[in-house]
Structure formats: C-alpha cells, structure tokens
Scaffold this motif. Structure first.
Motif, PDB file in Angstrom:
ATOM      1  N   ALA A  73     115.365  21.609 -36.131  1.00 11.02           N
ATOM      2  CA  ALA A  73     115.307  20.375 -35.620  1.00 11.02           C
ATOM      3  C   ALA A  73     114.335  20.150 -34.334  1.00 11.02           C
ATOM      4  O   ALA A  73     113.502  19.269 -34.114  1.00 11.02           O
ATOM      5  N   LEU A  74     114.579  21.289 -33.736  1.00 12.74           N
ATOM      6  CA  LEU A  74     113.552  21.240 -32.446  1.00 12.74           C
ATOM      7  C   LEU A  74     112.150  21.096 -33.022  1.00 12.74           C
ATOM      8  O   LEU A  74     111.203  20.562 -32.365  1.00 12.74           O
ATOM      9  N   GLY A  75     111.628  22.121 -33.766  1.00  9.36           N
ATOM     10  CA  GLY A  75     110.212  22.302 -34.429  1.00  9.36           C
ATOM     11  C   GLY A  75     109.795  20.796 -35.014  1.00  9.36           C
ATOM     12  O   GLY A  75     108.891  20.416 -34.720  1.00  9.36           O
ATOM     13  N   ALA A  76     110.823  20.071 -35.493  1.00 10.73           N
ATOM     14  CA  ALA A  76     110.577  18.850 -36.073  1.00 10.73           C
ATOM     15  C   ALA A  76     110.230  17.814 -34.893  1.00 10.73           C
ATOM     16  O   ALA A  76     109.161  17.224 -35.111  1.00 10.73           O
ATOM     17  N   GLY A  77     110.818  17.920 -33.821  1.00 12.21           N
ATOM     18  CA  GLY A  77     110.752  17.148 -32.564  1.00 12.21           C
ATOM     19  C   GLY A  77     109.227  17.545 -32.050  1.00 12.21           C
ATOM     20  O   GLY A  77     108.502  16.642 -31.677  1.00 12.21           O
ATOM     21  N   LEU A  78     108.804  18.604 -32.012  1.00 11.97           N
ATOM     22  CA  LEU A  78     107.822  19.266 -31.422  1.00 11.97           C
ATOM     23  C   LEU A  78     106.425  18.542 -32.245  1.00 11.97           C
ATOM     24  O   LEU A  78     105.505  18.208 -31.760  1.00 11.97           O
ATOM     25  N   LEU A  79     106.617  18.689 -33.510  1.00 17.42           N
ATOM     26  CA  LEU A  79     105.715  18.028 -34.460  1.00 17.42           C
ATOM     27  C   LEU A  79     105.571  16.809 -34.244  1.00 17.42           C
ATOM     28  O   LEU A  79     104.381  16.257 -34.285  1.00 17.42           O
ATOM     29  N   CYS A  80     106.496  15.938 -34.195  1.00 21.90           N
ATOM     30  CA  CYS A  80     106.554  14.288 -33.856  1.00 21.90           C
ATOM     31  C   CYS A  80     105.857  14.194 -32.506  1.00 21.90           C
ATOM     32  O   CYS A  80     104.811  13.416 -32.434  1.00 21.90           O
ATOM     33  N   GLY A  81     106.164  14.923 -31.578  1.00 21.77           N
ATOM     34  CA  GLY A  81     105.531  14.904 -30.194  1.00 21.77           C
ATOM     35  C   GLY A  81     103.925  14.878 -30.225  1.00 21.77           C
ATOM     36  O   GLY A  81     103.123  14.536 -29.900  1.00 21.77           O
ATOM     37  N   LEU A  82     103.640  16.215 -31.094  1.00 19.61           N
ATOM     38  CA  LEU A  82     102.250  16.838 -31.245  1.00 19.61           C
ATOM     39  C   LEU A  82     101.484  15.509 -32.080  1.00 19.61           C
ATOM     40  O   LEU A  82     100.418  15.037 -31.597  1.00 19.61           O
ATOM     41  N   TRP A  83     102.141  14.893 -32.858  1.00 19.43           N
ATOM     42  CA  TRP A  83     101.598  13.828 -33.774  1.00 19.43           C
ATOM     43  C   TRP A  83     101.105  12.769 -32.742  1.00 19.43           C
ATOM     44  O   TRP A  83     100.041  12.256 -32.673  1.00 19.43           O
ATOM     45  N   ASN A  84     102.216  12.131 -31.914  1.00 21.85           N
ATOM     46  CA  ASN A  84     101.999  11.112 -31.017  1.00 21.85           C
ATOM     47  C   ASN A  84     101.007  11.511 -29.865  1.00 21.85           C
ATOM     48  O   ASN A  84     100.057  10.678 -30.001  1.00 21.85           O
ATOM     49  N   GLY A  85     101.098  12.769 -29.470  1.00 26.57           N
ATOM     50  CA  GLY A  85     100.021  13.338 -28.572  1.00 26.57           C
ATOM     51  C   GLY A  85      98.717  13.306 -29.100  1.00 26.57           C
ATOM     52  O   GLY A  85      97.697  12.902 -28.265  1.00 26.57           O
ATOM     53  N   LEU A  86      98.384  13.502 -30.397  1.00 18.87           N
ATOM     54  CA  LEU A  86      97.135  13.654 -31.011  1.00 18.87           C
ATOM     55  C   LEU A  86      96.504  12.480 -30.987  1.00 18.87           C
ATOM     56  O   LEU A  86      95.295  12.102 -30.740  1.00 18.87           O
ATOM     57  N   LEU A  87      97.317  11.442 -31.649  1.00 20.49           N
ATOM     58  CA  LEU A  87      96.889  10.405 -31.770  1.00 20.49           C
ATOM     59  C   LEU A  87      96.340   9.387 -30.053  1.00 20.49           C
ATOM     60  O   LEU A  87      95.431   8.696 -30.264  1.00 20.49           O
ATOM     61  N   VAL A  88      97.192   9.756 -29.213  1.00 19.87           N
ATOM     62  CA  VAL A  88      97.065   9.298 -28.039  1.00 19.87           C
ATOM     63  C   VAL A  88      95.840   9.826 -27.228  1.00 19.87           C
ATOM     64  O   VAL A  88      94.817   9.351 -26.776  1.00 19.87           O
ATOM     65  N   ALA A  89      95.858  11.155 -27.138  1.00 22.05           N
ATOM     66  CA  ALA A  89      94.901  11.945 -26.246  1.00 22.05           C
ATOM     67  C   ALA A  89      93.727  12.280 -26.989  1.00 22.05           C
ATOM     68  O   ALA A  89      92.648  12.201 -26.246  1.00 22.05           O
ATOM     69  N   VAL A  90      93.819  12.665 -28.143  1.00 27.82           N
ATOM     70  CA  VAL A  90      92.523  12.961 -28.982  1.00 27.82           C
ATOM     71  C   VAL A  90      92.026  11.722 -29.583  1.00 27.82           C
ATOM     72  O   VAL A  90      90.773  11.378 -29.348  1.00 27.82           O
ATOM     73  N   LEU A  91      92.687  10.861 -30.270  1.00 25.34           N
ATOM     74  CA  LEU A  91      92.059   9.502 -30.925  1.00 25.34           C
ATOM     75  C   LEU A  91      92.013   8.567 -29.968  1.00 25.34           C
ATOM     76  O   LEU A  91      91.268   7.584 -30.566  1.00 25.34           O
ATOM     77  N   GLY A  92      92.531   8.663 -28.952  1.00 23.27           N
ATOM     78  CA  GLY A  92      92.463   7.545 -27.964  1.00 23.27           C
ATOM     79  C   GLY A  92      93.056   6.057 -28.259  1.00 23.27           C
ATOM     80  O   GLY A  92      92.625   5.081 -27.962  1.00 23.27           O
ATOM     81  N   ILE A  93      94.120   6.266 -29.170  1.00 19.25           N
ATOM     82  CA  ILE A  93      94.577   5.054 -29.642  1.00 19.25           C
ATOM     83  C   ILE A  93      95.732   4.708 -28.427  1.00 19.25           C
ATOM     84  O   ILE A  93      96.379   5.481 -27.806  1.00 19.25           O
ATOM     85  N   GLN A  94      95.866   3.536 -28.212  1.00 22.22           N
ATOM     86  CA  GLN A  94      96.855   2.761 -27.238  1.00 22.22           C
ATOM     87  C   GLN A  94      98.176   3.456 -27.766  1.00 22.22           C
ATOM     88  O   GLN A  94      98.636   3.328 -28.766  1.00 22.22           O
ATOM     89  N   PRO A  95      98.822   4.219 -26.389  1.00 23.10           N
ATOM     90  CA  PRO A  95     100.287   4.507 -26.758  1.00 23.10           C
ATOM     91  C   PRO A  95     101.158   3.739 -27.427  1.00 23.10           C
ATOM     92  O   PRO A  95     101.702   3.991 -28.238  1.00 23.10           O
ATOM     93  N   ILE A  96     101.177   2.506 -27.094  1.00 21.08           N
ATOM     94  CA  ILE A  96     102.297   1.737 -27.663  1.00 21.08           C
ATOM     95  C   ILE A  96     101.868   1.334 -29.310  1.00 21.08           C
ATOM     96  O   ILE A  96     102.889   1.382 -30.023  1.00 21.08           O
ATOM     97  N   VAL A  97     100.907   1.549 -29.632  1.00 19.98           N
ATOM     98  CA  VAL A  97     100.416   1.258 -30.909  1.00 19.98           C
ATOM     99  C   VAL A  97     100.474   2.602 -31.624  1.00 19.98           C
ATOM    100  O   VAL A  97     101.149   2.749 -32.697  1.00 19.98           O
ATOM    101  N   ALA A  98     100.236   3.720 -31.229  1.00 21.41           N
ATOM    102  CA  ALA A  98     100.008   5.015 -31.626  1.00 21.41           C
ATOM    103  C   ALA A  98     101.550   5.402 -31.895  1.00 21.41           C
ATOM    104  O   ALA A  98     102.035   5.950 -33.044  1.00 21.41           O
ATOM    105  N   THR A  99     102.412   4.959 -31.094  1.00 22.61           N
ATOM    106  CA  THR A  99     104.113   5.574 -31.166  1.00 22.61           C
ATOM    107  C   THR A  99     104.730   4.695 -31.947  1.00 22.61           C
ATOM    108  O   THR A  99     105.658   4.988 -32.528  1.00 22.61           O
ATOM    109  N   LEU A 100     104.170   3.378 -32.193  1.00 22.44           N
ATOM    110  CA  LEU A 100     104.804   2.408 -33.069  1.00 22.44           C
ATOM    111  C   LEU A 100     104.758   2.787 -34.439  1.00 22.44           C
ATOM    112  O   LEU A 100     105.538   2.672 -35.068  1.00 22.44           O
ATOM    113  N   ILE A 101     103.762   3.612 -35.021  1.00 28.93           N
ATOM    114  CA  ILE A 101     103.645   4.033 -36.227  1.00 28.93           C
ATOM    115  C   ILE A 101     104.873   5.236 -36.576  1.00 28.93           C
ATOM    116  O   ILE A 101     105.439   4.636 -37.534  1.00 28.93           O
ATOM    117  N   LEU A 102     105.171   6.001 -35.686  1.00 30.69           N
ATOM    118  CA  LEU A 102     106.133   6.917 -36.090  1.00 30.69           C
ATOM    119  C   LEU A 102     107.690   6.383 -35.710  1.00 30.69           C
ATOM    120  O   LEU A 102     108.467   6.651 -36.336  1.00 30.69           O
TER     121      LEU A 102
END
Lengths: 320, 512, 331
Positions: free
Chosen positions: C101-130
């Motif tokens: 469960a904690l691993g799944a949470g980390l993965l979800c966070g990593l996904w959001n983080g990559l979208l925002v920090a690396v791909l530069g997608i606006q946080p509100i849009v990036a996290t809306l996906i998940l």
C-alpha cells in the motif's frame, strides 16, 4: 450436446409457463454502469434471468453518462432488438430517443428508476422498487419488535437530497407515526457510506449518553449500518442485542453481521429487476398482453430467522 | 519625411512624474509627438519608457504632469479609455485571441450586427477591405494563431487604427520578427504616418531607428535626456545620450589595479557561445581583476553572464577553471566551481521575497552544502549578522522578509548571499540598477574592495562612467557578439561609446 | 520589543478552541472522556480520530502547496492504497500488505511529481489525471465491491491504540513528527519554501528545484497512502467508490486554514494539521448538535469563511494596526 442443452432450456422455459416462442427474443439492456455493488449485482442477476428464459441479453455499460445510454438505445434500435431495457441515469431528456424506439415499434421497459417523459406512452412499463414502501417495511418490523415499550430510535440518512433517502425516511416515519412509544431522537446523513455511517453513529452514541438510551438504529442502507455496528462495538455496546438494527438493501455483508448476531433486520432492494421485466415482455410479445404501467418489486424483509449465512452465500458472488 | 508640420503637436506630455515606493520612475518628463511622424522612444532598461507609455495610456496613474491630445487635456483611467480618446498601443506580445478568426479579432467587441445577430459575411468583407489597406491579402476566416507573429502584429495595428486611433504606440514590435517581416511592418508604419497618424516606436535596435524614425526622444533613469531630429543626430551622440551621465554629475575616479601580466587566468572560456543567443567568444578572467561587459540593451551582456554561470547551457566551446576543463551545465555546476551570480532582475531572479533576509543570505551556501548538512540556526544568524554589518544592510533585522527592504538593501543582501559562499568568481549584472544614489556609491566601493581581496569579478553595466571607474578590462558587445576588448589606459567612456556605435565590427575594435 | 505580539498561528488556535467551546455548548458531554477497552473514548477523541485521514493528507498537501503546487489526486490515492491493503491483508502477512500500500502511494506520488517537475505540466492539471483515473484503478483492484478483511493487524490502524491513544491519531502524530524532523531538521524546509517562493531565483542560487518538487509529491503520495490505510482499517474494508472522496478538497482547505498561501512559500505542518482538526471539530459539532443535515454544508461554509477572514491581511489592515505584514507568516 448443444441441441440437447437447447432443448432442455426450452423445456425449462416451457416449465415456467412461457411459450416456446420466447426463446427467440433479443433484448438490449442499457445499464448505467458500475456505480455501486448493487448495480453490479443487478447486471449479474439480469444475465442469469435472461439465460433462465433463453433470452439473448445485450448489455451496454453507459459509464454513468446519459449520452452513452442514448447511443446504446439508438444502436439497439438499429439492430432491431425485440425490446429495450433502460436503467436511466437521469430522469429527463429521454423523449426523442424513446420516440424513435416507439416508431420502430420496440417496447421499452424502465428498470429500477422512473423517468419524466412528456407522455407515459413512451415506455411499456417501469419495474422499480418502492422506496417509500421499503422504509415502511423497516418501520413496521421495528414497531412489531418493540411492542408497547418506549424506544428511542436514531436514523442514518442517505445523501441529503437523494430521492431514495427522502422516500425511505418518509416510509419509516409513516410506519412509526402510529406508535407514540417509538421516538426518532436523532437523524443525520451518513452519505450512504460505511465510514460516514460509523462517524455519525459515534457522535450519536456520545450525544445519547454513551448510547445507553438508544433502543434502535435505522439506516437508509446496509453499508451505513455496517459502519454503525462497528461504532457500537467500539463503544462497548452490543448491536443486535442492546440496540436493534434495521436497514435496507440486503447486501451480503449485512447477512454476515446478522449471522454473528450483530444485526437484526434488513429490507431487500432486489437486484432482480430484469426477471419481472422479462416476464412482462415475453407475455406482451406472445399474448399481446399490455402489462401495468408500474411493476413494483417485492421488498422482502430478512431477519436472523432467514438463515443469514445461506443468504450470504447465495448473494456473495453476484458482484455486490 | 513629414512634408508639413502642423502648428500644434498631436500628443503633448508635460512634466510627467510617477514614483513607485519612493523611487522616481518618471521625473518631469516632456514628450511631443507630431501628426504624421514616426518617433523613437529610446532608453536602457529602467529608463522609464514603459512607465511613460503606461501613464499616457491610463494603465498607471500619474503623480503629476499633463497629457494633451490635439491640445485637449486627457486623463484616461484605463487602456480602453485611452483607445477611445484615440491612443492605441500594440505590445510585443500581441493582445489578441489566437483561436478566433482574423475577422473576429478585428471586430472583437464591435461586431457588425443586424437585429442583434452578428453579420459574419459583412464582417469578413469589411475585414478584407481593411487588411487590403495594409497590403495583406489573407483568409480572414482563418484563426489568427495560424499566421506569423508579423501578420498578427499588423492585424493588431489594423484593429487599433480602425478603432480611429490617431496615436499609435508600438512597444518593441520588431523584437521577434525577421528582417523581411520588419520590412513589411515598416511599410505599414510609413503608410499610416502618411495618413497623419503619429507613431511612437519603442525599440532597442538602433539600425531600425535610423531607418524609419523622424525624431528621437531619449530617456535615462526616469528623466528626459533630449529630443533630436534623427537626421542630425550621429549614432555616437545617440549612444552617449542613452548611456552617458550628465556632465554636471561628478564622474567616478578611475583607479586600476596594476595587472600582474604573467598570472594565469582563474577561469577561461574558449569559443564559448550558444546559437541564436550569444556568438562564440573567448574570455579569460583573472583573480583581482574587474572585467566590465558594456553594450546596449539586448546586445548580449546578460546573455553572456547567464552562459558563464550555466543558467543557459552553451552549445559551443569549452570552459576551464584553474587550467582544468569544467562542465557548466547548470547553476549548481557553476556554484560548485566557486562562481556566484547576482542577476539583473532582482525581483524575479534574485530574491525570494517572503523569506527573511537571513534565509536569503544563506540560501546559496546551504544549497551548495546540500540539504543533509543544514547550517545550524546559530551559524545562519552569525553569517547573516556578519554581512548585515559588513554591507550595512538596513534595517539590520535578519528576520525581516526581504521583500520589505528597499532595492539597494535587497541588492546588498543578494551580494551577501554570494559572498557567504566565499566565491572565486562573482558575476554582477547591473548591480546598481534601480537603487538610490547613496547605495550606488557603496556598491561600487564594495566591488573595488572585493577585487582587492582577490576575487575575479565580471560586471555587466549600462552605466559607462561606473564601468570606467572600476573595470580593468572592458568587453564591448553589439548584436549578441563580443566586438571589442578595451584594456588598461584604453578604457574610457569615449572608447566604449565608439565601439558600441560603430556600424561594423572592424571599425570598433580597439586593440589594447 | 518588550511587547512582542503572539506568533502567527494564534487565529487557528483560537478558532479551534472556539469551535470546541461551541461544541461543548451544543453538547455538554463533549469533553467527557473515559477509557473504553483500553482506549480513550469521547467526542474530543473522535475529533482527533476522525480527523486523522485529512490530517495525514494535509501534511503532504502542505509541502506540495509550499512549492506552489496542488495535489488533487490524494483522495483517489487513498482509495487505491486502501484497496491494495485490504485485498492483500487476509492473504499475506501484514508487512507485505502495508508495504504494497505504501509502495502504491509512493508510485502515485512519483507519477504526479514526474508530470509536474520533469514534464512541466501545471500541478492542477497533472494531478487531475490521477484524481480521475485513480478511483478507476481502485475499482479495478476491488472489482467494484467493498473488499472487507478480518486481519487484526491491519484493523489495528482503525481500532487499536497506543497508550490509550487511538492508533490513527498515533499515526498522524508519528507522521507529523517524522515530516517535521525531515524538513526542519535538514535544510529541506528552507529549500521547499525557496522553491515555492521563487523557483527561478532559487534555481539560480543552486537549489535543486526540480528535485524538491519531485520529493514533495512523493511524500504527499506517501501521506495519502497512510490516510488510505487508516480509512480502510477504520471500516475494515476498502470502499473504492467512497474512500477519500472529496477529501483532497478538505486537505487543501486544511492547509489554507493553516495559514498557507496557494501561491507557495511559507508552510507550517503543525498548523496544517490543526486546520484539519478545525474542519473535523466542526463536522463533529454539527453531528452532535442534532441540526437537520440540510444545514451541514452551510454551517461548515460559514465557519470556514470566518476562520479565513480572521487571517485576511486586508481585514487585519482595517482593524487597529498590528505588526507589519501579517501576510508574511512565520512558521
């Protein structure tokens, strides 16, 4: 082998007093989607009921979107199905597509929910449960159970504004109106969920002197009751013994609680809406008999006397 | 170019004054625009050009002064009111809607209607007619975004003119256009001028000024330097007007550290550059030496600084520090090497406004140490306290959010941020911009002292007298290329000015 | 200097105390607390216990908001992690279920983080996906039903206790201490605040702004997964449709009530958790009051408005002058 199966099936169908012609029927079913466990069970049961009657049932999952349902109905019309079942996601906006079905002479049966069309002639019949009646069955059971003793009841309502919640409250209120010994002391919304049901029950227990003055809990659905049962156990109360419970829906987990002696009664919202609907269609097609505009499903009461573990086993694989 | 000069000016600005937080952005500026002329408004960053435009067009309120259009005083409170009065502005970033059609953009908010319904056909017909006037034959039903920036500019101008603009202000319209597109735009400007429209042209391309403008007004530090006919203003004089100081002001005394000629360079860059950013250049920086980067706005000064600091990645050449080749892929690389960089845009690139002075000062040092080795609060207090005393940062409260400090004190705190890292090379981009006179002198004193302490310093400045005062060597830039290097006795305002103003690179090269 | 004004945070503490006082008025037994099966029991305990999921979310959300971001997916991540924990609890040892469960949470966070920090997608849009997809993923895991479990180890997070304190409250406390130690014990806090306050300037000062952004989203995912575990343990089951539903908004609200600005910069983990408790104290109060449920949302809105108004710099400006810049908050 296949022929034999078919023959057996036909024979079975004949056995339930339906003409053999019924075997050729194809029915399109526009299902809302998998919004809840009950919905999943309804789909499972519908398939089984269709198979029982040797009807080909085509199910289209609308993913909670009306436009998908309208598309599905149009495609059913294009395929020339014999009848269309519709579990409408909303009450309005069906006029034009239902007119198309009517022009194509395909009867439409509404399942589980009613709609507001401009004319009632746009559909053949609606098979729904009467949620006011459900509430009343629950109330009547409680009244019978407590007899003349005074009883303080707390109520876990469904989502504020949902018609089911309003109706289940109304039915229950009607039932206990003639019993002045039964008093509704607290009523709050638990949003139909386990966690909110538990939270609300916790506060009821605190507000009612540790729960000692609560005689019964009425929940608008079983999920909230399951949460409430946990809250009572954690507070040191004995649900099912110190506190009577009655809720609605008859989902499998409430039977587990019932078997453990922690729940007393539940009123079934049957997932079998397709059965009566299919019977009506078959009768309509074969004998040209128009069914009544509203077919009310049975609101059956289950208690510990109904072998809850057995009911649980029969229900647990329906997809709840 | 104008054949007849009307008696009365079209737009007349007198004594316009505007202050921001005590700092005078405009100080009694006069400006006169005649009908049918193209008038250049020139000045370096912070000279007050955009403030003047914003006050005239009602985007900003004025503290004092008058604006008259056709002799009638006007006081627009919004850009819309200014446009109604007849003053339209087209900014570098076109303010239109790229997803609407060209015709819709032209008539936005004033669509021809019948019985409340937009008459699309009539609108497109009118749009075609208008654009024909501007020499544009394009599909007016296509979305605006499909056309080049040049065409969008012309459409924005057409819209402004069609809104019965008499004064058209073009703010850096050519910044993102290529040579051909500039020609097209100029043709449109000439045509409009011949119809009696007065055009204010803001740019930092001097060639374009000499190509198209009738007259020039130069601002510096919020004051009017002068208004001249283009034809009678030599380029050198113009650059002097833009960069030079008023003669009445005392010029800084020049003092040069004797170059110890033989010492090896601390950092050297060979063929360093980036395509479409700064042409490749060679540069060697020595300890105890101040190198000045001079040139006009947009000449590549800041760009050079950013390349050296790794804020922009070079795609040409190599860098070495203490003789060893190094990689400059990011500011972190540069900081690890002992570089520091005080950027020109203090607010956007320098301070973290809501953090305290202390936190701003320790930020770079802490970042270099990594988050796992935090500076203890006591160390932080000690560092902040030391630099607040050393640089006389006021108020001397390390716990005050830096955003509440004056510009000069913010600059000192940023300097402190880098000094705290004990850098070996410090790059200062316009260290005296926008700060009051007292702080100005202090910063220059500091630069001298740091140099004496053995730092290598690279200073970008448009204040020529300052550069002359402290630089041992001056690199002059023009059109994003290093065009001349002045050294030792050859460093003088005149030499720098002529290197900047030279029309070809060869003429400007002053070998040391 | 002698008359130093109280530190920021006073409005939140006062609001919390005021709401508790109102609760006491509408329900006189509000502060009654006793031991029940070795566990503290009472309405006040409920406030902390029920507030646990949102409090956990608000810890991660405070960090994300400090970087000028927002994570709308935390509710869905709760559902995913609750579903993972519940479906593994009865068939696998507890560490496996928790770890997954904690691993799944980390993965979800990593996904959001990559979208925002690396791909530069606006946080509100990036996290809306998940936010949208996550609930679907949770439903796939539970096959659309409420997955119940009986493993007492996982159930401990809902019904257990540490020295009489409900386990969920202990988890919040532990996570708060750990996070505070991590961000204030190291220089992470300063760098996160610098990144949120001015990312350009921070990058030029050598702060690894991208790494900071990535880290806060990962931590936020971890907090959400803890919240999901607590929520699932509470009802001894994973309800993919309803677990964490709309809680992302409560978490954002908690952080805002805690005095943070959505424009990034200064953050306070303690005040964010206090914000979550304020929201829950309000909910509990409404439930205890016996008000018709139709008024719940209105009462909630009015109280939130009042708390935010008290913090508003503009309003404070109208009141007799206090220290400069209330908006420049201290931790």
């Amino acid at each position: 082998m296949r022929l034999k199966t078919l023959l057996t099936a036909t024979a079975l169908a004949a056995g339930v007093a339906v003409s053999a012609q019924a075997a050729d029927l194809t029915v399109g079913f526009s299902q809302i989607g998998s919004e809840s466990g009950w919905r999943a069970a309804e789909t499972t049961v519908s398939k089984a009921e269709a198979k029982k009657r040797n009807v080909t049932l085509k199910i289209a999952d609308a993913q909670q979107k009306q436009e998908n349902q309208i598309k599905a109905i149009r495609s059913f019309i294009a395929q020339g199905v014999d009848a269309i079942f519709l579990a409408p996601v909303v009450a309005t906006g069906w006029d034009s597509v239902l007119k198309e079905a009517k022009e194509a002479k395909i009867p439409v049966v509404l399942l589980d929910r009613d709609i507001d069309p401009s004319g009632k002639d746009l559909y053949l019949t609606a098979v729904t449960s009467d949620s006011v009646h459900e509430g009343k069955v629950a109330g009547d059971w409680l009244a019978k159970q407590v007899g003349g003793k005074p009883c303080n009841v707390v109520e876990l309502q469904g989502t504020v504004g949902a018609s089911v919640a309003t109706n289940r409250k109304k039915g229950f209120d009607t039932a206990i109106a003639s019993h002045p010994n039964i008093k509704l002391v607290r009523s709050q919304t638990g949003d139909f969920t386990r966690s909110k049901g538990k939270e609300v029950m916790e506060s009821f227990i605190k507000a009612e002197g540790g729960g000692s003055s609560i005689c019964a809990v009425y929940a608008h659905n079983d999920d909230m009751m399951i949460g409430a049962i946990q809250a009572m156990k954690e507070a040191g109360l004995k649900p099912g013994k110190d506190v009577l419970t009655v809720s609605i829906d008859a989902v499998p987990d409430i039977f587990k609680a019932m078997a453990a002696g922690e729940a007393n009664a539940t009123v079934e919202l049957t997932p079998n809406m397709a059965g009566p609907a299919l019977d009506a269609i078959i009768d309509y097609k074969a004998n040209n008999k128009t069914p009544p505009k509203w077919i009310q499903t049975d609101s059956k009461l289950f208690t510990a006397a109904d072998e809850p573990m057995k009911v649980y086993e029969s229900k647990k694989d329906l997809g709840y | 170019m104008p054949t007849t000069l009307p008696e009365r000016p079209l737009l007349e600005v007198r004594g316009l004054t505007k202050s921001f937080a005590g700092l005078r952005a405009l100080d009694g500026v006069d400006f006169t625009l005649r009908a049918g002329e193209i008038h250049a408004l020139l000045g370096e960053n912070g000279a007050g050009k955009s403030t003047l435009i914003k006050v005239v067009t009602g985007v900003l309120s004025r503290d004092a002064g008058t604006v008259a259009l056709d002799g009638r005083a006007i006081a627009p409170r919004t850009a819309g009111q200014a446009a109604e009065a007849g003053i339209a502005t087209v900014y570098q970033e076109v303010n239109l809607l790229p997803n609407l059609s060209v015709a819709q953009n032209l008539f936005l908010g004033r669509e021809p209607t019948r019985f409340g319904i937009v008459r699309g056909g009539a609108m497109r017909r009118r749009a075609r007619e208008i654009l024909k006037d501007f020499g544009l034959a394009i599909d007016v039903a296509a979305p605006l975004g499909e056309y080049s920036v040049a065409v969008q500019h012309i459409i924005a101008i057409a819209r402004a003119v069609d809104l019965s603009a008499r004064v058209l202000i073009l703010d850096e319209p050519t910044a993102s256009l290529d040579a051909h597109e500039v020609e097209v735009l100029f043709a449109v400007m000439r045509r409009l001028a011949s119809r009696g429209i007065g055009i204010v042209f803001v740019t930092h391309f001097l060639d374009q000024v000499y190509t198209i403008c009738d007259r020039i007004t130069v601002l510096r530090n919020g004051r009017l330097v002068g208004e001249r006919e283009t034809a009678s203003l030599p380029r050198l004089d113009l650059v002097t007007m833009m960069l030079g100081r008023e003669l009445s002001e005392a010029t800084h005394e020049r003092s040069h550290a004797a170059l110890d000629g033989g010492s090896a360079a601390y950092a050297s860059f060979t063929g360093f550059g980036k395509a479409a950013y700064v042409a490749p250049f060679d540069l060697a920086l020595h300890r105890g030496e101040v190198v000045g980067l001079a040139g006009l706005l947009g000449s590549g000064r800041t760009e050079t600084a950013r390349l050296l600091f790794g804020a922009e990645r070079a795609d040409h050449g190599s860098a070495s520090v203490n003789g060893r080749p190094v990689r400059l892929g990011s500011p972190r690389d540069a900081i690890r090497l002992g570089f520091g960089y005080c950027p020109e845009e203090r607010k956007t690139d320098g301070i973290v406004a809501e953090l305290t002075v202390r936190e701003n000062i320790v930020l770079a040092l802490q970042a270099r140490r990594g988050f796992l080795r935090p500076l203890s609060r006591r160390r932080q207090d000690e560092i902040a306290g030391r630099f607040i005393r050393l640089l006389d940062i006021r108020p001397a409260d390390p716990e005050r959010p830096i955003g509440l400090l004056s510009g000069g004190n913010q600059q000192k705190a940023l300097l402190a941020r880098w000094l705290a890292t004990e850098p070996e090379l410090l790059i200062l981009d316009e260290p005296t911009r926008g700060i009051d006179v007292g702080a100005h002198a202090e910063i220059i004193r500091l630069i001298r002292q740091l140099c004496a302490d053995g730092l290598a310093l690279l200073v970008v400045s448009s204040e020529l007298d300052e550069i002359v005062a402290y630089a041992d060597r001056v690199v002059v830039l023009r059109d994003r290329a290093h065009v001349a290097t002045l050294e030792g006795e050859a460093v003088s305002e005149t030499a720098i000015l002529s290197a900047i103003a030279a029309t070809d690179a060869v003429a400007g090269r002053h070998a040391a | 200097m002698a008359l130093r004004l109280p530190r920021a945070g006073t409005p939140q503490i006062l609001a919390f105390l005021a709401i508790l006082a109102v609760n006491w008025v509408v329900s006189p037994q509000f502060f009654d607390t006793r031991f029940q099966d070795g566990r503290l029991f009472g309405s006040l305990v409920d406030v902390f216990n029920r507030g646990a999921p949102v409090a956990l979310l608000s810890i991660g959300m405070a960090l994300v908001i400090a970087t000028r971001g927002i994570d709308l997916s935390v509710g869905a991540v709760m559902a995913i992690c609750g579903a993972v924990a519940a479906s593994l609890a009865d068939s696998h040892p507890l560490p496996v279920a928790l770890g997954a469960a904690l691993g799944a949470g980390l993965l979800c966070g990593l996904w959001n983080g990559l979208l925002v920090a690396v791909l530069g997608i606006q946080p509100i849009v990036a996290t809306l996906i998940l936010m949208v997809a996550g609930r679907g993923i949770a439903q796939l895991i539970t096959e659309g039903r409420i997955v119940t479990f009986s493993d007492p180890g996982l159930a401990w997070f809902g019904g257990g206790s540490v020295l009489g304190v409900p386990a969920a409250v202990a988890v919040v406390f532990g996570m708060l201490l750990l996070t505070v130690a991590l961000v204030r014990g190291t220089a992470l806090g300063l760098m996160i605040e610098a990144t949120g306050g001015n990312a350009r300037a921070s990058a030029l000062a050598g702060v690894g702004t991208r790494a900071m952004t990535l880290a806060v989203y990962i931590w936020c995912g971890l907090c959400a997964s803890l919240a999901g575990i607590v929520a699932a343990a509470d009802i001894r089951g994973a309800d993919a449709n309803n677990a964490g539903l709309w809680l992302e908004l409560d978490a954002v609200l908690a952080v805002v009530i805690g005095g943070a600005s959505l424009f990034g910069g200064r953050f306070s983990l303690g005040l964010a958790v206090l914000g979550a408790l304020i929201i829950q104290a309000m909910n509990t109060g409404i439930l205890l009051s016996g008000f018709p449920p139709e008024f719940n949302l209105i009462v909630k809105a009015v109280v939130v408005l009042a708390v935010l108004l008290v913090q508003s710099p503009a309003l404070v400006g109208i009141l007799p002058s206090r220290q400069w810049g209330r908006s420049w908050r201290r931790r």
